[in-house]
Design an enzyme around this catalytic site. Structure first.
Site, PDB file in Angstrom:
ATOM      1  N   GLY A 239       0.648  -1.263   0.159  1.00 14.95           N
ATOM      2  CA  GLY A 239       0.108   0.046   0.169  1.00 14.95           C
ATOM      3  C   GLY A 239       0.808   1.200  -0.028  1.00 14.95           C
ATOM      4  O   GLY A 239       0.320   2.228  -0.229  1.00 14.95           O
ATOM      5  N   PRO A 273       5.065  -4.672   0.142  1.00 19.50           N
ATOM      6  CA  PRO A 273       5.203  -3.604  -0.633  1.00 19.50           C
ATOM      7  C   PRO A 273       5.283  -4.076  -2.261  1.00 19.50           C
ATOM      8  O   PRO A 273       6.092  -5.121  -2.409  1.00 19.50           O
ATOM      9  CB  PRO A 273       6.358  -2.649  -0.541  1.00 19.50           C
ATOM     10  N   GLY A 274       4.496  -3.646  -3.256  1.00 22.96           N
ATOM     11  CA  GLY A 274       4.608  -4.064  -4.825  1.00 22.96           C
ATOM     12  C   GLY A 274       4.919  -2.729  -5.268  1.00 22.96           C
ATOM     13  O   GLY A 274       6.086  -2.575  -5.733  1.00 22.96           O
ATOM     14  N   ARG A 275       4.027  -1.830  -5.336  1.00 27.21           N
ATOM     15  CA  ARG A 275       4.149  -0.614  -6.018  1.00 27.21           C
ATOM     16  C   ARG A 275       5.126   0.494  -5.717  1.00 27.21           C
ATOM     17  O   ARG A 275       5.997   0.885  -6.550  1.00 27.21           O
ATOM     18  CB  ARG A 275       2.860   0.207  -6.036  1.00 27.21           C
ATOM     19  N   ARG A 311      -4.365   1.196 -16.550  1.00 24.97           N
ATOM     20  CA  ARG A 311      -4.398   1.676 -15.314  1.00 24.97           C
ATOM     21  C   ARG A 311      -5.244   3.173 -15.694  1.00 24.97           C
ATOM     22  O   ARG A 311      -6.104   3.483 -14.770  1.00 24.97           O
ATOM     23  CB  ARG A 311      -3.168   2.191 -14.520  1.00 24.97           C
ATOM     24  N   CYS A 342      -9.951  -0.257 -30.122  1.00 28.11           N
ATOM     25  CA  CYS A 342     -11.280   0.095 -30.442  1.00 28.11           C
ATOM     26  C   CYS A 342     -12.161   0.151 -29.266  1.00 28.11           C
ATOM     27  O   CYS A 342     -13.180  -0.753 -28.791  1.00 28.11           O
ATOM     28  CB  CYS A 342     -11.868  -0.799 -31.397  1.00 28.11           C
ATOM     29  N   GLU A 343     -11.863   0.968 -28.190  1.00 32.54           N
ATOM     30  CA  GLU A 343     -12.478   1.407 -27.011  1.00 32.54           C
ATOM     31  C   GLU A 343     -12.294   3.000 -26.706  1.00 32.54           C
ATOM     32  O   GLU A 343     -11.381   3.492 -26.958  1.00 32.54           O
ATOM     33  CB  GLU A 343     -12.169   0.631 -25.967  1.00 32.54           C
ATOM     34  N   TYR A 371       1.652  -2.949 -12.103  1.00 31.91           N
ATOM     35  CA  TYR A 371       0.576  -3.009 -12.403  1.00 31.91           C
ATOM     36  C   TYR A 371       0.234  -2.611 -13.912  1.00 31.91           C
ATOM     37  O   TYR A 371      -0.789  -1.909 -14.406  1.00 31.91           O
ATOM     38  CB  TYR A 371      -0.732  -2.157 -11.699  1.00 31.91           C
TER      39      TYR A 371
HETATM   40  C1  LIG Z   1      -2.615  -8.640   0.283  1.00 34.06           C
HETATM   41  C2  LIG Z   1      -2.088  -7.650  -0.713  1.00 34.06           C
HETATM   42  N1  LIG Z   1      -0.574  -7.387  -0.244  1.00 34.06           N
HETATM   43  C3  LIG Z   1       0.223  -6.495  -0.848  1.00 34.06           C
HETATM   44  C4  LIG Z   1      -0.235  -5.799  -2.207  1.00 34.06           C
HETATM   45  C5  LIG Z   1       0.619  -4.980  -2.687  1.00 34.06           C
HETATM   46  O1  LIG Z   1       0.174  -3.368  -2.700  1.00 34.06           O
HETATM   47  P1  LIG Z   1       0.908  -2.282  -3.339  1.00 34.06           P
HETATM   48  O2  LIG Z   1       1.386  -2.773  -4.438  1.00 34.06           O
HETATM   49  O3  LIG Z   1      -0.026  -1.281  -3.289  1.00 34.06           O
HETATM   50  O4  LIG Z   1       1.994  -2.256  -2.284  1.00 34.06           O
HETATM   51  C6  LIG Z   1      -1.783  -5.971  -2.518  1.00 34.06           C
HETATM   52  C7  LIG Z   1      -2.235  -5.418  -3.638  1.00 34.06           C
HETATM   53  O5  LIG Z   1      -3.393  -4.945  -3.930  1.00 34.06           O
HETATM   54  C8  LIG Z   1      -2.457  -6.919  -1.575  1.00 34.06           C
HETATM   55  O6  LIG Z   1      -3.737  -7.077  -2.104  1.00 34.06           O
END
Ligand SMILES: Cc1ncc(COP(=O)(O)O)c(C=O)c1O
Length: 414
Positions: A239, A273-275, A311, A342-343, A371
């Site tokens: 998040g 963390p991902g994003r 996105r 085509c959208e 993403y």
């Molecule tokens: C359970 C869970 N953990 C981690 C993440 C990664 O989130 P972010 O990319 O915002 O850090 C998500 C993304 O939806 C998630 O659902």
């Protein structure tokens, strides 16, 4: 502009680390994703530094970007992986993760996925459903496994300050268990003799605009754990936000860490963390196919669209666009950057301030590392784009994934 040390102009040329992006895209053509491993590792390090002094493990959320080369680099730097499907577990293992380094989350794990993950011996199951506990117990019994580690996912009923499509912690969301169900399960742990309950998982959403909702969620989780001093694992999910637009006021990693630090001292903390790790390490490079001037506006029709980067269409996300060679001094005017799909929703950017561009000119869509490619589709029978990775040293690059071919598009069909 959301530029930084790894993605910046040098003498009018847009660079990824030590390499001109124009050279990087020459190998593959466009559209193409480019990733800076140096930047991803920098972000991982910055998160760890912010939380230093606490017992924290970072499990990179592979859903944000599952490119093997990215996973490999992060795993080699000591990150674990947050996976949401057996496919992601397979990717993580292929990239070199040990099963114990993987946490397995997901609101709808299938029985086969549960058996696969138990068989592999993954590090944690983030459980979102009481029936899932029964299935886990059954899989552990069938496979002769004991002490399968479980974190129950709490729905803390807090409203995250983010886009509604990426909020997960409000009451009524499909995610997690209510406090009432968690209290009941924890009071009846003995019903699951093959499982080991270690703590709670709470993830309230992505691209969080403040720290307050996370603090509230963690506090609620701790209230539930208070009667169980042996349960001290707290997974607070992902998040943490990425900067998509210059000047965007967002909490930094250090703001999250400072707000949470007083709560986390006696806990074994997992972050997912991902994003925050990969968004600003990636760009999508696209070429202008046509310039259309009509009805008082300029439309740049480019060779990337919602099939490569969904996105903007899905979340009304705003990305910045920068040309591969700078047009400093030229007058910038608002234009729409649109894809070929085509959208009507295939608009990558509205009111984008750009200089006068011509067909053949190239644009980098910034902060596209998370993403982006993972959500790419074959809609309109469009092959998915390649991914080029600039190594951690910043001075060489390789094609980490080739562009899909027409044969790829037909594979498996009769
Ligand atoms: C359970 C869970 N953990 C981690 C993440 C990664 O989130 P972010 O990319 O915002 O850090 C998500 C993304 O939806 C998630 O659902």
């Amino acid at each position: 502009m959301a530029l930084h040390d790894s993605i910046r102009y040098e003498n009018g040329t847009l660079m990824m680390d030590a390499l001109p992006m124009a050279d990087l895209v020459a190998k593959t053509g466009t559209p193409v994703y480019l990733y800076s491993l140096k930047r991803a590792l920098h972000n991982l390090h910055a998160i760890r530094t912010a939380y230093s002094g606490l017992t924290v493990e970072v499990h990179y959320s592979a859903k944000a970007n599952g490119c093997l080369a990215v996973l490999r680099a992060l795993i080699q730097a000591g990150a674990g992986i947050d996976a949401v499907s057996a496919g992601e577990i397979h990717r993580a293992l292929t990239a070199g993760a040990t099963p114990q380094q993987i946490v397995f989350a997901g609101v709808g794990k299938t029985p086969d996925e549960i058996r696969y993950a138990v068989g592999q011996g993954v590090g944690w199951f983030n459980v979102e459903n009481v029936d899932e506990l029964h299935q886990l117990q059954q899989a552990a019994t069938d496979l002769g496994r004991d002490a399968v580690p479980v974190a129950l996912r709490l729905n803390p009923e807090v409203t995250a300050s983010t886009h509604p499509y990426i909020a997960t912690g409000h009451g009524g969301a499909k995610f997690g268990l209510t406090a009432e169900v968690i209290r009941h399960v924890l009071a009846h742990q003995a019903q699951y003799p093959r499982l080991r309950f270690g703590g709670l998982h709470v993830h309230i959403g992505s691209q969080l605009g403040d720290t307050a909702a996370t603090v509230a969620a963690v506090s609620r989780a701790q209230e539930l754990l208070a009667p169980y001093p042996a349960l001290r694992m707290l997974n607070i999910g992902g998040g943490m936000p990425a900067v998509y637009r210059q000047g965007q006021a967002l909490p930094a990693f250090s703001d999250f860490a400072a707000a949470l630090r007083p709560l986390l001292r006696d806990y074994h903390v997992i972050l997912e963390p991902g994003r925050a790790i990969i968004a600003d390490a990636g760009v999508l490079v696209t070429t202008i196919l046509y310039v259309k001037k009509q009805a008082g506006q300029t439309l740049y029709i480019v060779d990337a669209g919602m099939t490569e980067l969904i996105r903007p269409a899905l979340y009304e996300a705003v990305h910045e666009f920068v040309p591969l060679r700078s047009f400093e001094g030229n007058i910038h005017r608002a234009a729409q950057v649109v894809g070929p799909v085509c959208e009507s929703s295939d608009v990558l950017g509205q009111e984008v301030m750009l200089p006068e561009l011509r067909p053949g000119d190239r644009l980098a869509i910034l902060t596209a590392g998370a993403y982006g490619m993972v959500m790419a589709s074959n809609y309109n029978a469009r092959p998915r784009p390649p991914e080029v990775v600039v190594t951690a040293q910043g001075n060489s690059a390789f094609v980490a994934r080739a562009r899909e071919t027409w044969e790829d598009l037909l594979r498996g069909e009769v």
